[in-house]
Write a protein that holds these residues in place. Structure first.
Motif, PDB file in Angstrom:
ATOM      1  N   VAL A 284       0.857  -1.186   0.000  1.00  0.00           N
ATOM      2  CA  VAL A 284       0.000   0.000   0.000  1.00  0.00           C
ATOM      3  C   VAL A 284       0.893   1.235   0.000  1.00  0.00           C
ATOM      4  O   VAL A 284       1.737   1.399   0.894  1.00  0.00           O
ATOM      5  N   LEU A 285       0.721   2.093  -0.994  1.00  0.00           N
ATOM      6  CA  LEU A 285       1.510   3.325  -1.061  1.00  0.00           C
ATOM      7  C   LEU A 285       0.588   4.520  -0.871  1.00  0.00           C
ATOM      8  O   LEU A 285      -0.563   4.502  -1.304  1.00  0.00           O
ATOM      9  N   PRO A 286       1.073   5.578  -0.162  1.00  0.00           N
ATOM     10  CA  PRO A 286       2.480   5.831   0.155  1.00  0.00           C
ATOM     11  C   PRO A 286       2.987   5.247   1.476  1.00  0.00           C
ATOM     12  O   PRO A 286       4.153   5.391   1.797  1.00  0.00           O
ATOM     13  N   SER A 287       2.144   4.584   2.256  1.00  0.00           N
ATOM     14  CA  SER A 287       2.590   4.128   3.580  1.00  0.00           C
ATOM     15  C   SER A 287       3.657   3.041   3.490  1.00  0.00           C
ATOM     16  O   SER A 287       4.524   2.930   4.366  1.00  0.00           O
ATOM     17  N   GLY A 288       3.587   2.176   2.475  1.00  0.00           N
ATOM     18  CA  GLY A 288       4.570   1.105   2.319  1.00  0.00           C
ATOM     19  C   GLY A 288       4.195  -0.188   3.024  1.00  0.00           C
ATOM     20  O   GLY A 288       4.953  -1.169   2.958  1.00  0.00           O
ATOM     21  N   ARG A 289       3.032  -0.249   3.696  1.00  0.00           N
ATOM     22  CA  ARG A 289       2.630  -1.475   4.385  1.00  0.00           C
ATOM     23  C   ARG A 289       2.332  -2.586   3.372  1.00  0.00           C
ATOM     24  O   ARG A 289       1.865  -2.326   2.266  1.00  0.00           O
ATOM     25  N   THR A 290       2.587  -3.832   3.787  1.00  0.00           N
ATOM     26  CA  THR A 290       2.435  -4.957   2.869  1.00  0.00           C
ATOM     27  C   THR A 290       1.406  -5.962   3.381  1.00  0.00           C
ATOM     28  O   THR A 290       1.147  -6.072   4.574  1.00  0.00           O
ATOM     29  N   SER A 291       0.840  -6.709   2.443  1.00  0.00           N
ATOM     30  CA  SER A 291      -0.092  -7.786   2.754  1.00  0.00           C
ATOM     31  C   SER A 291      -0.190  -8.673   1.514  1.00  0.00           C
ATOM     32  O   SER A 291       0.603  -8.537   0.574  1.00  0.00           O
ATOM     33  N   THR A 292      -1.160  -9.591   1.512  1.00  0.00           N
ATOM     34  CA  THR A 292      -1.415 -10.423   0.342  1.00  0.00           C
ATOM     35  C   THR A 292      -2.892 -10.355  -0.011  1.00  0.00           C
ATOM     36  O   THR A 292      -3.736 -10.074   0.843  1.00  0.00           O
ATOM     37  N   ILE A 293      -3.198 -10.604  -1.280  1.00  0.00           N
ATOM     38  CA  ILE A 293      -4.582 -10.577  -1.754  1.00  0.00           C
ATOM     39  C   ILE A 293      -5.317 -11.811  -1.239  1.00  0.00           C
ATOM     40  O   ILE A 293      -4.854 -12.949  -1.424  1.00  0.00           O
ATOM     41  N   ALA A 294      -6.448 -11.609  -0.592  1.00  0.00           N
ATOM     42  CA  ALA A 294      -7.267 -12.719  -0.113  1.00  0.00           C
ATOM     43  C   ALA A 294      -8.326 -13.105  -1.143  1.00  0.00           C
ATOM     44  O   ALA A 294      -8.483 -14.277  -1.488  1.00  0.00           O
ATOM     45  N   ARG A 295      -9.061 -12.096  -1.657  1.00  0.00           N
ATOM     46  CA  ARG A 295     -10.128 -12.369  -2.617  1.00  0.00           C
ATOM     47  C   ARG A 295     -10.162 -11.262  -3.669  1.00  0.00           C
ATOM     48  O   ARG A 295      -9.758 -10.121  -3.410  1.00  0.00           O
ATOM     49  N   ILE A 296     -10.688 -11.611  -4.858  1.00  0.00           N
ATOM     50  CA  ILE A 296     -11.002 -10.632  -5.898  1.00  0.00           C
ATOM     51  C   ILE A 296     -12.505 -10.698  -6.094  1.00  0.00           C
ATOM     52  O   ILE A 296     -13.039 -11.660  -6.652  1.00  0.00           O
ATOM     53  N   VAL A 297     -13.213  -9.679  -5.622  1.00  0.00           N
ATOM     54  CA  VAL A 297     -14.671  -9.713  -5.543  1.00  0.00           C
ATOM     55  C   VAL A 297     -15.278  -8.859  -6.652  1.00  0.00           C
ATOM     56  O   VAL A 297     -14.845  -7.728  -6.892  1.00  0.00           O
ATOM     57  N   THR A 298     -16.295  -9.410  -7.342  1.00  0.00           N
ATOM     58  CA  THR A 298     -17.062  -8.652  -8.325  1.00  0.00           C
ATOM     59  C   THR A 298     -18.539  -8.953  -8.133  1.00  0.00           C
ATOM     60  O   THR A 298     -18.911  -9.854  -7.373  1.00  0.00           O
ATOM     61  N   MET A 299     -19.386  -8.221  -8.847  1.00  0.00           N
ATOM     62  CA  MET A 299     -20.831  -8.460  -8.767  1.00  0.00           C
ATOM     63  C   MET A 299     -21.194  -9.854  -9.261  1.00  0.00           C
ATOM     64  O   MET A 299     -22.195 -10.429  -8.854  1.00  0.00           O
ATOM     65  N   ASP A 300     -20.358 -10.405 -10.148  1.00  0.00           N
ATOM     66  CA  ASP A 300     -20.642 -11.723 -10.718  1.00  0.00           C
ATOM     67  C   ASP A 300     -19.940 -12.852  -9.980  1.00  0.00           C
ATOM     68  O   ASP A 300     -19.896 -13.984 -10.469  1.00  0.00           O
ATOM     69  N   GLY A 301     -19.368 -12.528  -8.824  1.00  0.00           N
ATOM     70  CA  GLY A 301     -18.679 -13.551  -8.057  1.00  0.00           C
ATOM     71  C   GLY A 301     -17.179 -13.320  -8.016  1.00  0.00           C
ATOM     72  O   GLY A 301     -16.637 -12.434  -8.684  1.00  0.00           O
ATOM     73  N   ASP A 302     -16.471 -14.129  -7.220  1.00  0.00           N
ATOM     74  CA  ASP A 302     -15.028 -13.994  -7.077  1.00  0.00           C
ATOM     75  C   ASP A 302     -14.307 -14.447  -8.349  1.00  0.00           C
ATOM     76  O   ASP A 302     -14.768 -15.341  -9.065  1.00  0.00           O
ATOM     77  N   LEU A 303     -13.168 -13.811  -8.602  1.00  0.00           N
ATOM     78  CA  LEU A 303     -12.339 -14.144  -9.759  1.00  0.00           C
ATOM     79  C   LEU A 303     -11.050 -14.807  -9.313  1.00  0.00           C
ATOM     80  O   LEU A 303     -10.547 -14.542  -8.209  1.00  0.00           O
ATOM     81  N   ASP A 304     -10.499 -15.626 -10.187  1.00  0.00           N
ATOM     82  CA  ASP A 304      -9.187 -16.224  -9.936  1.00  0.00           C
ATOM     83  C   ASP A 304      -8.064 -15.287 -10.363  1.00  0.00           C
ATOM     84  O   ASP A 304      -6.923 -15.424  -9.900  1.00  0.00           O
ATOM     85  N   GLU A 305      -8.392 -14.347 -11.219  1.00  0.00           N
ATOM     86  CA  GLU A 305      -7.394 -13.377 -11.692  1.00  0.00           C
ATOM     87  C   GLU A 305      -8.108 -12.175 -12.271  1.00  0.00           C
ATOM     88  O   GLU A 305      -9.203 -12.295 -12.824  1.00  0.00           O
ATOM     89  N   ALA A 306      -7.505 -10.997 -12.143  1.00  0.00           N
ATOM     90  CA  ALA A 306      -8.048  -9.774 -12.738  1.00  0.00           C
ATOM     91  C   ALA A 306      -6.882  -8.966 -13.300  1.00  0.00           C
ATOM     92  O   ALA A 306      -5.746  -9.090 -12.834  1.00  0.00           O
ATOM     93  N   GLY A 307      -7.191  -8.147 -14.308  1.00  0.00           N
ATOM     94  CA  GLY A 307      -6.119  -7.397 -14.945  1.00  0.00           C
ATOM     95  C   GLY A 307      -6.536  -5.996 -15.327  1.00  0.00           C
ATOM     96  O   GLY A 307      -7.661  -5.552 -15.041  1.00  0.00           O
ATOM     97  N   ALA A 308      -5.622  -5.295 -15.986  1.00  0.00           N
ATOM     98  CA  ALA A 308      -5.810  -3.887 -16.358  1.00  0.00           C
ATOM     99  C   ALA A 308      -7.138  -3.694 -17.081  1.00  0.00           C
ATOM    100  O   ALA A 308      -7.512  -4.473 -17.953  1.00  0.00           O
ATOM    101  N   GLY A 309      -7.840  -2.628 -16.680  1.00  0.00           N
ATOM    102  CA  GLY A 309      -9.123  -2.309 -17.289  1.00  0.00           C
ATOM    103  C   GLY A 309     -10.325  -2.875 -16.560  1.00  0.00           C
ATOM    104  O   GLY A 309     -11.458  -2.520 -16.894  1.00  0.00           O
ATOM    105  N   GLN A 310     -10.108  -3.737 -15.566  1.00  0.00           N
ATOM    106  CA  GLN A 310     -11.230  -4.319 -14.814  1.00  0.00           C
ATOM    107  C   GLN A 310     -11.442  -3.572 -13.504  1.00  0.00           C
ATOM    108  O   GLN A 310     -10.473  -3.194 -12.819  1.00  0.00           O
ATOM    109  N   SER A 311     -12.698  -3.360 -13.160  1.00  0.00           N
ATOM    110  CA  SER A 311     -13.058  -2.763 -11.877  1.00  0.00           C
ATOM    111  C   SER A 311     -13.392  -3.880 -10.897  1.00  0.00           C
ATOM    112  O   SER A 311     -14.290  -4.690 -11.165  1.00  0.00           O
ATOM    113  N   VAL A 312     -12.690  -3.925  -9.790  1.00  0.00           N
ATOM    114  CA  VAL A 312     -12.843  -5.020  -8.833  1.00  0.00           C
ATOM    115  C   VAL A 312     -12.763  -4.480  -7.410  1.00  0.00           C
ATOM    116  O   VAL A 312     -12.395  -3.330  -7.181  1.00  0.00           O
ATOM    117  N   THR A 313     -13.100  -5.342  -6.468  1.00  0.00           N
ATOM    118  CA  THR A 313     -12.879  -5.074  -5.045  1.00  0.00           C
ATOM    119  C   THR A 313     -11.911  -6.126  -4.522  1.00  0.00           C
ATOM    120  O   THR A 313     -12.167  -7.325  -4.657  1.00  0.00           O
TER     121      THR A 313
END
Length: 639
Positions: A284-313
């Motif tokens: 997380v910038l600018p603080s520099g704290r680190t973590s790992t991705i737990a889930r990629i959430v969308t209206m259509d359900g969780d994704l296994d991968e997401a990329g540039a141009g996609q809106s996700v939570t």
């Protein structure tokens, strides 16, 4: 079911099947965003209208209305004025020009398109910048009769500056120059010489007639000497490498913290570049704290991968601080964080840039306070010469240093539009005044750090048994600021308070000796005094400043430097005629005689406080009474 029903049933099914197939094919088409630009009356709106017409994107009722409007305004020799499809504003139709940015969608069998029609007039250059900011390709139109003009150069320079790497040179109105191949070659040669000087390495030149449709959707028999693609053929096949963003490191500016209940906390945004999967390490910038991705959430359900141009939570494995404006990035490939930059700025406001003034800077999803230093140079779009300037005016393009009030995650604009492009917003009017492109962070922003000190500002104040304050006296010259401020300090001193008076004239003998009285110098004068006053307040002092400080923005800038409630704006309200009648220093007389330029109240504006903390009306209150009231209010005692 009767025999008569059967074929109808099958036909309906086939139709539904065809529609589904069409929609699926349409959904999978690539999207090209492009912009049309150039000088006034080069035929941009007509060209777009022709593209819509040739791609069958006009409904029958629209076509009928278009034919009626065309007859009403008297289109020359044609049944349809295609420009009316795009020029939607009444003011545009009446004048026959484009003012606003008009966005239109159309599609062919091979690709979908969003086209932005931008104004050609110089005063609307800012609209062109808006349209170009999301474009992949620019169609630069040139009137075959006029050739390469200043606005052609300006729009080409801006398109290249903004990062558009695909340029189409559409030499329009070839019908009005007799489809002359030599004229076309002459214009292309002129443009190529200019394009190479600004770094445009390649472009596609096409001779067209927007009104007649030559070389738009089909090849023209009028140009047998041209063997290149039609405009639509080129737009359908140009490779804009839309997948390149996914090959870059992961970046996602956080637009919103999604917290519908206590059991869910996610970070929503549009992925600017790269890809991300559950388990990926992020920072997380600018603080520099680190973590790992737990889930990629969308209206259509969780994704296994997401990329540039996609809106996700995205949800994280750890409870770390992350809020709107922060940037989630790949932990092993983070961008820089800095607070001082060199940037290219396109000034888009009628009022000139005031170096040193605080503006809101919006970059990605983060908004910070920023100041622009005096420009290093402005660019002459005709010669590419670097001109020495002190400020930037409407449509000027310049290079300057930009300072922000905190570190921000960024990448050079050449690498990322999302993390390198910004706008500047006037803090008082909320008007967008400039667009900018970050080039690089200044080295000193990485080498200068806050030094921790043992004695805090609270300790300094406690030692003096007082709360630090900055009393900011503002008003016209001759209003009585210095007189009342001096009386206030005498009273504070008598009460055993620790104070210091910064007077405008006295400061100009030393610290601000190098500054004049232009608007820019007045801004810098107040900024420097504000920094000194802040340091003195950090030492626990009650600071009094007596300056005209004519602009609200700079007074608010100083207020923002201090903790809440520590800045006290004291408006010494004296009518201009009363202040001028006093004229103790003879300054008003000199200003009226033209011997003293940029004098506040005469030929330079004064912006009175709209809601001062203390208001002193010198026509109703003596300096002594005002001083006693100010001290009483400051110390919380009865006046």
């Amino acid at each position: 079911m009767s025999v008569l029903d059967e074929p109808i049933y099958k036909t309906d099914a086939l139709i539904a099947e065809d529609i589904d197939a069409y929609l699926e094919a349409h959904q999978n088409k690539t999207l090209l965003r492009f912009i049309t630009c150039g000088s006034v009356d080069d035929g941009k709106s007509t060209l777009i209208g022709r593209l819509l017409y040739d791609s069958k994107m006009i409904f029958e009722d629209q076509l009928a209305a278009l034919e009626n409007d065309s007859r009403r305004i008297g289109t020359q020799g044609q049944n349809i004025d295609f420009a009316l499809l795009v020029d939607g504003l009444a003011a545009e139709r009446e004048q026959g020009i484009t003012i606003d940015v008009a966005y239109r969608f159309f599609a062919t069998e091979k690709r979908k398109f969003i086209v932005a029609d931008t104004p050609g007039h110089e005063q609307y250059t800012r609209n062109m910048v808006t349209g170009a900011s999301t474009a992949d390709l620019a169609v630069i139109l040139i009137d075959g009769r006029k050739g390469v003009l200043t606005q052609t150069r300006r729009h080409s320079y801006l398109a290249h500056l903004i990062g558009i790497r695909h340029i189409v040179l559409a030499v329009n109105k070839m019908d009005l120059v007799g489809y002359d191949a030599d004229r076309f070659a002459e214009i292309v040669a002129d443009y190529r010489a200019f394009a190479e000087s600004i770094g445009i390495e390649d472009f596609t030149a096409i001779p067209i007639s927007g009104l007649g449709g030559d070389n738009i959707a089909s090849r023209s028999e009028q140009t047998p000497w041209y063997d290149g693609p039609t405009l639509i053929e080129h737009l359908e096949t140009v490779d804009v490498d839309l997948a390149s963003d996914r090959r870059r490191p992961f970046r996602m500016p956080v637009q919103w913290v999604n917290r519908p209940n206590l059991d869910f906390r996610g970070f929503a945004g549009l992925i600017a570049s790269g890809t991300v999967k559950p388990g990926d390490a992020v920072r997380v910038l600018p603080s520099g704290r680190t973590s790992t991705i737990a889930r990629i959430v969308t209206m259509d359900g969780d994704l296994d991968e997401a990329g540039a141009g996609q809106s996700v939570t995205l949800t994280l494995a750890d409870e770390i601080d992350c809020s709107r404006g922060d940037v989630l990035v790949a932990a092993d490939a983070p961008p820089q964080v800095a607070d001082q930059f060199q940037a290219t700025i396109v000034w888009m406001d009628a009022e000139d840039l005031l170096p040193g003034r605080g503006y809101w800077m919006k970059i990605g999803t983060r908004t910070v306070s920023a100041t622009v230093q005096p420009p290093k140079y402005a660019v002459d779009v005709n010669t590419m010469a670097e001109l020495s300037v002190k400020t930037l005016g409407l449509n000027d393009i310049g290079v300057a240093e930009v300072y922000t009030d905190r570190g921000i995650a960024f990448e050079p604009y050449a690498d990322s539009r999302d993390l390198g492009g910004f706008i500047l917003i006037d803090k008082l009017t909320n008007a967008t005044v400039a667009a900018g492109m970050l080039q690089f962070a200044l080295r000193r922003s990485q080498n200068v750090h806050w030094q921790a000190v043992e004695i805090t500002r609270d300790a300094h104040a406690a030692q003096k048994h007082q709360a630090p304050k900055v009393l900011w006296f503002t008003g016209l010259s001759g209003s009585g600021k210095s007189t009342i401020a001096n009386l206030v300090e005498k009273r504070l001193h008598a009460l055993g308070k620790h104070s210091f008076l910064l007077d405008g004239d006295n400061i100009r003998h030393g610290l601000n000796k190098d500054l004049g009285f232009t608007d820019a110098d007045r801004v810098e004068n107040v900024r420097r005094v504000g920094e000194v006053a802040k340091l003195m307040a950090d030492a626990g002092l009650i600071v009094l400043t007596a300056f005209i400080s004519p602009f609200r923005a700079e007074r608010e800038l100083v207020r923002g430097m201090l903790p809440e409630g520590e800045f006290v704006e004291v408006f010494i309200d004296t009518p201009l005629e009363v202040a001028e009648a006093r004229d103790v220093k003879g300054l008003y007389r000199k200003a009226r005689a033209g011997e003293l330029k940029n004098f506040t109240g005469i030929d330079s504006p004064y912006e009175p406080p709209e809601a001062p903390d203390i208001h002193v009306d010198t026509t109703r209150e003596t300096p002594e009474a005002a001083a006693e009231r100010i001290v009483a209010q400051l110390l919380g005692t009865a006046a």
